[in-house]
Design a protein around this motif. Structure first.
Motif, mmCIF file in Angstrom:
data_model
loop_
_atom_site.group_PDB
_atom_site.id
_atom_site.type_symbol
_atom_site.label_atom_id
_atom_site.label_comp_id
_atom_site.label_asym_id
_atom_site.label_seq_id
_atom_site.Cartn_x
_atom_site.Cartn_y
_atom_site.Cartn_z
ATOM 1 N N ALA A 39 3.049 -1.302 -5.250
ATOM 2 C CA ALA A 39 1.758 -1.479 -5.465
ATOM 3 C C ALA A 39 1.675 -3.287 -5.734
ATOM 4 C CB ALA A 39 0.566 -0.225 -5.680
ATOM 5 N N ILE A 40 2.387 -3.517 -6.752
ATOM 6 C CA ILE A 40 2.588 -5.498 -6.817
ATOM 7 C C ILE A 40 2.869 -5.939 -6.030
ATOM 8 C CG2 ILE A 40 1.333 -4.542 -8.972
ATOM 9 C CD1 ILE A 40 3.977 -5.278 -10.235
ATOM 10 N N GLY A 41 4.429 -5.727 -4.647
ATOM 11 C CA GLY A 41 4.936 -6.108 -4.158
ATOM 12 C C GLY A 41 6.004 -6.534 -5.331
ATOM 13 N N ASN A 42 5.855 -5.577 -5.750
ATOM 14 C CA ASN A 42 7.824 -5.725 -5.932
ATOM 15 C C ASN A 42 8.938 -4.807 -5.991
ATOM 16 O OD1 ASN A 42 10.000 -5.876 -8.178
ATOM 17 N ND2 ASN A 42 8.502 -6.728 -9.560
ATOM 18 N N PRO A 43 9.744 -4.713 -5.115
ATOM 19 C CA PRO A 43 10.264 -4.499 -4.875
ATOM 20 C C PRO A 43 11.629 -3.543 -5.577
ATOM 21 C CG PRO A 43 11.063 -6.562 -3.696
ATOM 22 C CD PRO A 43 10.289 -6.336 -4.176
ATOM 23 N N TYR A 44 12.092 -4.583 -6.427
ATOM 24 C CA TYR A 44 13.191 -4.083 -7.016
ATOM 25 C C TYR A 44 13.256 -3.227 -8.192
ATOM 26 C CZ TYR A 44 14.367 -8.739 -4.442
ATOM 27 O OH TYR A 44 14.868 -9.515 -3.206
ATOM 28 N N GLU A 45 12.200 -3.716 -8.849
ATOM 29 C CA GLU A 45 11.565 -2.565 -9.744
ATOM 30 C C GLU A 45 10.615 -1.540 -9.560
ATOM 31 O OE1 GLU A 45 11.759 -6.308 -9.920
ATOM 32 O OE2 GLU A 45 11.783 -6.037 -12.339
ATOM 33 N N SER A 46 10.671 -1.383 -8.600
ATOM 34 C CA SER A 46 9.941 -0.017 -7.380
ATOM 35 C C SER A 46 11.372 0.933 -7.459
ATOM 36 C CB SER A 46 8.978 -0.251 -6.710
ATOM 37 O OG SER A 46 9.793 -0.968 -5.260
ATOM 38 N N VAL A 47 12.536 0.506 -6.570
ATOM 39 C CA VAL A 47 13.448 0.929 -6.252
ATOM 40 C C VAL A 47 13.649 1.540 -7.470
ATOM 41 C CG1 VAL A 47 15.752 0.815 -4.682
ATOM 42 C CG2 VAL A 47 13.508 -0.520 -3.744
ATOM 43 N N GLU A 48 14.897 0.516 -8.177
ATOM 44 C CA GLU A 48 15.332 1.026 -10.099
ATOM 45 C C GLU A 48 14.494 2.336 -10.474
ATOM 46 O OE1 GLU A 48 15.465 -2.284 -11.905
ATOM 47 O OE2 GLU A 48 16.772 -3.265 -11.030
ATOM 48 N N ILE B 80 0.785 -1.086 -0.375
ATOM 49 C CA ILE B 80 -0.209 0.097 0.397
ATOM 50 C C ILE B 80 0.352 1.287 -0.250
ATOM 51 C CG2 ILE B 80 -0.265 0.061 2.654
ATOM 52 C CD1 ILE B 80 -3.041 0.193 0.324
ATOM 53 N N ILE B 81 2.309 1.366 0.380
ATOM 54 C CA ILE B 81 3.061 2.339 0.097
ATOM 55 C C ILE B 81 3.033 2.821 -0.880
ATOM 56 C CG2 ILE B 81 5.250 3.541 0.419
ATOM 57 C CD1 ILE B 81 4.346 3.442 3.063
ATOM 58 N N GLY B 82 3.063 1.874 -2.047
ATOM 59 C CA GLY B 82 3.171 2.417 -3.584
ATOM 60 C C GLY B 82 1.629 2.990 -4.088
ATOM 61 N N VAL B 83 0.589 3.222 -3.175
ATOM 62 C CA VAL B 83 -1.019 3.744 -3.755
ATOM 63 C C VAL B 83 -0.543 5.155 -2.619
ATOM 64 C CG1 VAL B 83 -3.086 3.299 -2.952
ATOM 65 C CG2 VAL B 83 -1.429 1.554 -3.843
ATOM 66 N N CYS B 84 0.151 4.960 -1.649
ATOM 67 C CA CYS B 84 0.637 6.443 -0.873
ATOM 68 C C CYS B 84 1.065 7.451 -0.839
ATOM 69 C CB CYS B 84 0.945 5.990 0.893
ATOM 70 S SG CYS B 84 -0.304 4.243 1.539
ATOM 71 N N ARG B 85 2.494 6.742 -1.959
ATOM 72 C CA ARG B 85 3.248 7.248 -2.215
ATOM 73 C C ARG B 85 2.115 8.476 -3.901
ATOM 74 N NH1 ARG B 85 7.909 7.588 -0.786
ATOM 75 N NH2 ARG B 85 8.503 6.468 0.648
#
Length: 296
Positions: free
Chosen positions: A125-134, A59-64
Motif C-alpha cells: 500500500a505504500i508502494g514498496n514491492p520488495y518488502e511486500s513480496v518478502e 491499492i492492491i495492498g488495500v484490496c488484498r
C-alpha cells in the motif's frame, strides 16, 4: 518533465485501467479488483515511469488486506491485539504505523502467517514491492510448512513430502534445515537429481564444500547433462583449490554445446576465467535456482 511512454496509446489504456480499479475499490469490490489487476495490470509496464508509484499498484495492498480479512472474519477468526491495532491503523491509511504494529505481533509469534501477510499488504500500500513480496513469501512458507507437517505425520516415509519440506526451507534460506529434509528424502529415494542439486547448493551456502561436491557429483550421476550441476561442481572444486579438476570439469561442459539462456551464459563466463585460478576463485558464478513452490 512528462513521462515517456513506450507506446503512444499507453496513456489512454493506463488511464482507463486506473479508473476501472478506482471504481471497483470505491464500490468495495476488492476481489474483483484483484482479479482485474491480475488480468490487465501489465498495462502499467508500457510506461517508463516507476510502476510502484501508480494508484492501481498500491491499492492492491488495500484490496488484498480487505478481502482476506473479510474471509477470516466470516470464518470466526478473532485477531490478537497487535493485529487488531494494525488493522485499525491500516484502515485509517496509516500504513507505516500498521507495519510497526504487525511487526510487534511477529515478535510475539514469528510463525503468525496472518501478521506476515497483512504486513505485506501494508508494504504494498505504500508502494514498496520488495518488502511486500518478502512478507507474503514468509506467510505462504509458514502455511506450507504447517501443511507439510501434517503430511509427514500421516506418512513419515514419503520422499516427496520430505523433498517439499526441504524446498520450503531452501526458499527461506534456512540451509541447515533444508539439508536435513533433503537428506531424509534421499535416504528414502536416492534417484532424485533435483534434490541432490539443491542439497549441494545448501551445503555450498553453508560453506560445506566437500559435502556440496558430493551432492553435485551425485546429481551428475543421475543426470549427466545437468549443466548447472557441472558448473557448480567446477566452482566448488575451485573453492577447494583443486584447480586442475575444476578446469577439467569446465572443459567437459564445453563439449556439450551452449544454449542462449542466462545460466549457460554464466557458465560460458566461468569457462573464460578458469585459466587464472587465483583471480577466478572469487569471481566464478555459482548457480543456485529457487526451488519450485508447491501448487495450493
Amino acid at each position: 518533465m512528462p513521462r515517456k511512454r513506450k507506446n503512444p496509446d499507453a496513456d489512454a489504456r493506463i488511464a482507463a485501467y486506473e479508473a476501472k480499479m478506482k471504481s471497483l475499490v470505491d464500490e468495495g469490490k476488492y476481489q474483483e479488483a484483484i482479479e482485474y489487476s491480475e488480468a490487465n495490470g501489465s498495462v502499467l509496464y508500457e510506461c517508463d515511469a516507476d510502476t510502484c508509484t501508480f494508484y492501481s499498484f498500491k491499492i492492491i495492498g488495500v484490496c488484498r488486506s480487505k478481502d482476506i480479512r473479510k474471509g477470516w472474519e466470516e470464518g470466526g477468526y478473532r485477531p490478537p491485539h497487535w493485529i487488531e491495532a494494525g488493522n485499525a491503523l491500516f484502515d485509517a491509511g496509516k500504513y507505516e504505523e500498521a507495519i510497526e504494529s504487525y511487526y510487534k505481533r511477529i515478535q510475539e509469534n514469528p510463525d503468525d502467517d496472518r501478521a506476515w501477510y497483512l504486513m505485506g499488504c501494508a508494504y504494498r500500500a505504500i508502494g514498496n514491492p520488495y518488502e511486500s513480496v518478502e512478507a507474503w513469501d514468509k506467510a505462504f512458507s509458514i502455511v506450507m510448512k504447517d501443511e507439510n507437517v501434517d503430511t509427514l505425520e500421516a506418512d513419515p516415509d514419503s520422499a516427496a513430502s520430505w523433498a517439499e519440506r526441504g524446498d520450503i526451507e531452501y526458499n527461506q534460506e534456512n540451509w541447515k534445515e533444508a539439508i536435513v529434509a533433503y537428506r531424509n528424502s534421499l535416504s528414502i529415494c536416492a534417484d532424485q537429481p533435483d534434490i541432490w542439486f539443491r542439497k549441494g547448493c545448501a551445503h555450498y551456502e553453508m560453506e560445506e564444500y566437500e559435502d556440496a561436491l558430493i551432492a553435485f557429483e551425485n546429481t551428475l550421476k543421475k543426470n549427466p547433462h545437468d549443466l548447472c550441476a557441472a558448473n557448480n561442481k567446477g566452482v566448488t572444486l575451485f573453492k577447494l583449490r583443486r584447480f586442475e579438476e575444476a578446469k577439467e570439469t569446465f572443459r567437459s561442459i564445453a563439449c556439450r554445446g551452449m544454449k542462449d539462456d542466462l545460466n549457460e551464459m554464466c557458465i560460458q563466463r566461468n569457462k573464460e576465467r578458469i585459466e587464472s585460478p587465483e583471480k577466478a576463485i572469487e569471481s566464478l558464478i555459482f548457480i543456485s535456482n529457487e526451488a519450485p513452490t508447491p501448487n495450493r
